[in-house]
Design a protein around this motif. Structure first.
Motif, short mmCIF file in Angstrom:
data_model
loop_
_atom_site.label_atom_id
_atom_site.label_comp_id
_atom_site.label_asym_id
_atom_site.label_seq_id
_atom_site.Cartn_x
_atom_site.Cartn_y
_atom_site.Cartn_z
N ASN B 115 0.82 -1.20 0.00
CA ASN B 115 0.00 0.00 0.00
C ASN B 115 0.86 1.26 0.00
OD1 ASN B 115 -2.69 1.39 0.50
ND2 ASN B 115 -1.40 2.18 2.13
N LYS B 313 -4.08 2.45 5.74
CA LYS B 313 -4.59 3.79 5.51
C LYS B 313 -5.11 4.44 6.78
CE LYS B 313 -5.62 3.46 0.65
NZ LYS B 313 -4.97 2.18 0.32
N THR B 337 -10.34 6.09 4.95
CA THR B 337 -10.13 7.20 4.02
C THR B 337 -11.36 8.09 3.90
OG1 THR B 337 -10.56 5.59 2.29
CG2 THR B 337 -8.30 6.24 2.64
N ASP B 364 -4.02 9.63 0.46
CA ASP B 364 -4.01 8.24 0.00
C ASP B 364 -5.41 7.63 0.09
OD1 ASP B 364 -3.36 5.72 -0.76
OD2 ASP B 364 -2.44 5.15 1.14
#
Lengths: 155, 372
Positions: B115, B313, B337, B364
């Motif tokens: 990632n 994330k 996110t 991201d």
């Protein structure tokens, strides 16, 4: 963890009806009218500075909004607040003025579950579009069928 | 004497970025209000990829939901699997065999490296450095995806973890291959960093851009590298030490300038720390069972649980309500996110349009997870 906080809350707010709910994740049940003051106390006095998640659940007899609070300094356990809302006109106070991070989450709960947040600066749909009928995460929302969209909208 | 009005009368203009825009990594739209070149306001518009996964999750049985979690953040399917199966394990109080715990840690830490490499590659793409860094990242990612394919049979939609363990034990030949991949990773990270960290264009575009002070980051519920680049020491692997993370020795990198460049540096350093965890896991992994036997019709007891993990994330959590039947009564995904995007307007105000691209890249996002 939750137990201690609960006892401190009861001392702080003797007038309000708080309830300690046992479970895998113990929670504290709060009345919608008292939510804002309790949340403000937790944030400013008890150090719960991080609002992780805002969730709506559609139970047969009520709606419930669940807040998962954490403290960045104190350590692990979540403090869970549960607020009930009526089936007919579900509405709870907005916590955006305390935690700006609640903004999109409350809009999402409103969008998908149809619970209104009183005092939210810009309460409108977020994942679905304006003009969509119904709130899909409600249990009475049909899971099959058609909805005609985009007839009157030109843009 | 006559006074002359010297100031120009100016108006703000509204600029629409997206939903089809190369910087948005998918279908994401921003309505930007501009005063000249400067951003006055920004409104994110999302939902173009909305599938109402949470409603689908209520229709599915608990087991059927696992492949759906793959498709949330399709770069990190292993992490999504882990968050969901751990939530169900907490609900049904299932013990996980030791070996399965180690396999899970190996998979999610490899996912973190994938990632972050892709995130940095995509950030550089957005900054105009088209696909050279991205291909460096993808080259290493391919080797890791080969490992996922060996273990699970699929490269991206792994669908590998199950309640009480993982689907298959590691195949023969996996461990030697894993060791060679992990041994090569530090050199890859060094090379990646040598090309980028001191790159002048990278520095000019990223330093001092999108500054996120710690108190704002916490108030806006930011998590993951975004939060740690703002100097807040909060890693759920350390705070909750879920699974077996308490057995590993690793550091939590923190930012000092709170800008886009720090988010890049934090990701680079997190890759290094993941390599450290992988090295320790390879050394410690025991032999044994990799799953427990569960009834064919799986019915967890009544109750509600929330479980969160440090996905690459940010905080990925699942809130499940069980009514004792085969399907979850409520299946809520706390996607990192989506919530990290709440702070986007704050980050962009006062910057130029070109900076929006860098700021969005540094958050991201993956739209599969934002829109669910």
């Amino acid at each position: 963890m939750s137990r201690e906080v609960y006892e401190r809350l009861v001392e702080e707010f003797p007038e309000t009806s708080l309830e300690y709910l046992e479970g895998k994740d113990p929670a504290i049940s709060v009345k919608a009218d008292d939510l804002f003051e309790v949340a403000r106390h937790l944030k400013e006095k008890q150090g719960y500075d991080y609002l992780s998640a805002v969730t709506g659940v559609d139970y047969p007899d009520r709606f419930e909004v669940i807040y998962h609070l954490y403290s960045m300094k104190e350590g692990p356990g979540p403090l869970i607040l549960k607020v009930s809302a009526s089936k007919e006109e579900p509405e709870v106070p907005s916590l955006v003025s305390l935690w700006p991070g609640a903004n999109f989450q409350e809009r999402e709960v409103y969008d998908l579950m149809g619970i209104r947040f009183a005092g939210h600066p810009d309460l409108k749909r977020i994942l679905l579009w304006e003009g969509y009928e119904g709130h899909p995460l409600r249990k009475d929302f049909p899971i099959e069928g058609y909805q005609t969209i985009g007839q009157e909208e030109s843009s | 004497m006559q006074t002359v009005e010297t100031r120009l009368r100016t108006e703000t203009i509204t600029l629409n970025m997206g939903p089809q825009h190369p910087s948005t990594h998918g279908v994401f739209r921003m309505i930007i209000t501009l005063d000249g070149e400067t951003i006055v306001d920004l409104e994110p518009v999302m939902g173009y990829l909305h599938r109402c996964q949470e409603k689908i999750g209520e229709r599915n049985t608990y087991l059927q939901n696992i492949p759906y979690t793959d498709r949330l953040d399709y770069i990190c399917s292993m992490s999504n699997n882990l968050a969901y199966v751990m939530a169900v394990e907490k609900l049904a109080q299932i013990e996980v065999p030791e070996r399965a715990e180690y396999i899970r840690i190996i998979m999610v830490e490899l996912t973190r490296i994938v990632n972050h490499a892709v995130a940095i590659g995509a950030l550089l793409n957005d900054l105009g450095c088209f696909f050279t860094p991205m291909l460096y990242a993808l080259e290493e990612r391919e080797r890791i995806l080969d490992l996922f394919e060996m273990a699970s049979g699929s490269r991206m939609m792994c669908n590998y973890m199950r309640f009480g363990g993982v689907r298959y034990d590691l195949p023969p030949g996996f461990m030697p291959e894993l060791k060679s991949v992990v041994a090569a990773l530090p050199a890859f990270i060094d090379e990646f960093e040598r090309l980028l960290t001191d790159n002048e264009i990278m520095r000019i575009r990223c330093q001092g851009v999108g500054i996120l002070p710690p108190d704002v980051a916490v108030g806006y519920s930011c998590t993951g590298p975004l939060l740690r680049a703002s100097g807040v020491d909060y890693d759920i692997r350390k705070v909750d030490s879920y699974s077996i993370y308490d057995r590993f020795d690793f550091d939590v990198p923190l930012g000092t300038n709170y800008d886009v460049y720090d988010r890049y540096l934090v990701r680079i350093e997190e890759m290094r720390q993941s390599v450290r965890i992988l090295e320790q896991a390879i050394e410690q992994i025991p032999e044994g069972e990799v799953s427990v036997k569960l009834p064919r019709v799986f019915k967890p007891p009544e109750g509600d649980v929330y479980h969160r993990i440090e996905s690459p994330k940010g905080e990925l959590g699942f809130y499940l309500v069980s009514d004792g039947s085969t399907n979850p009564y409520r299946y809520k995904i706390r996607s990192p996110t989506f919530i990290n995007l709440t702070v986007l307007p704050e980050l962009c105000k006062g910057h130029k349009v070109a900076d929006v691209v860098a700021i969005l890249g540094s958050i991201d996002i993956v739209l599969g997870e934002v829109d669910r």
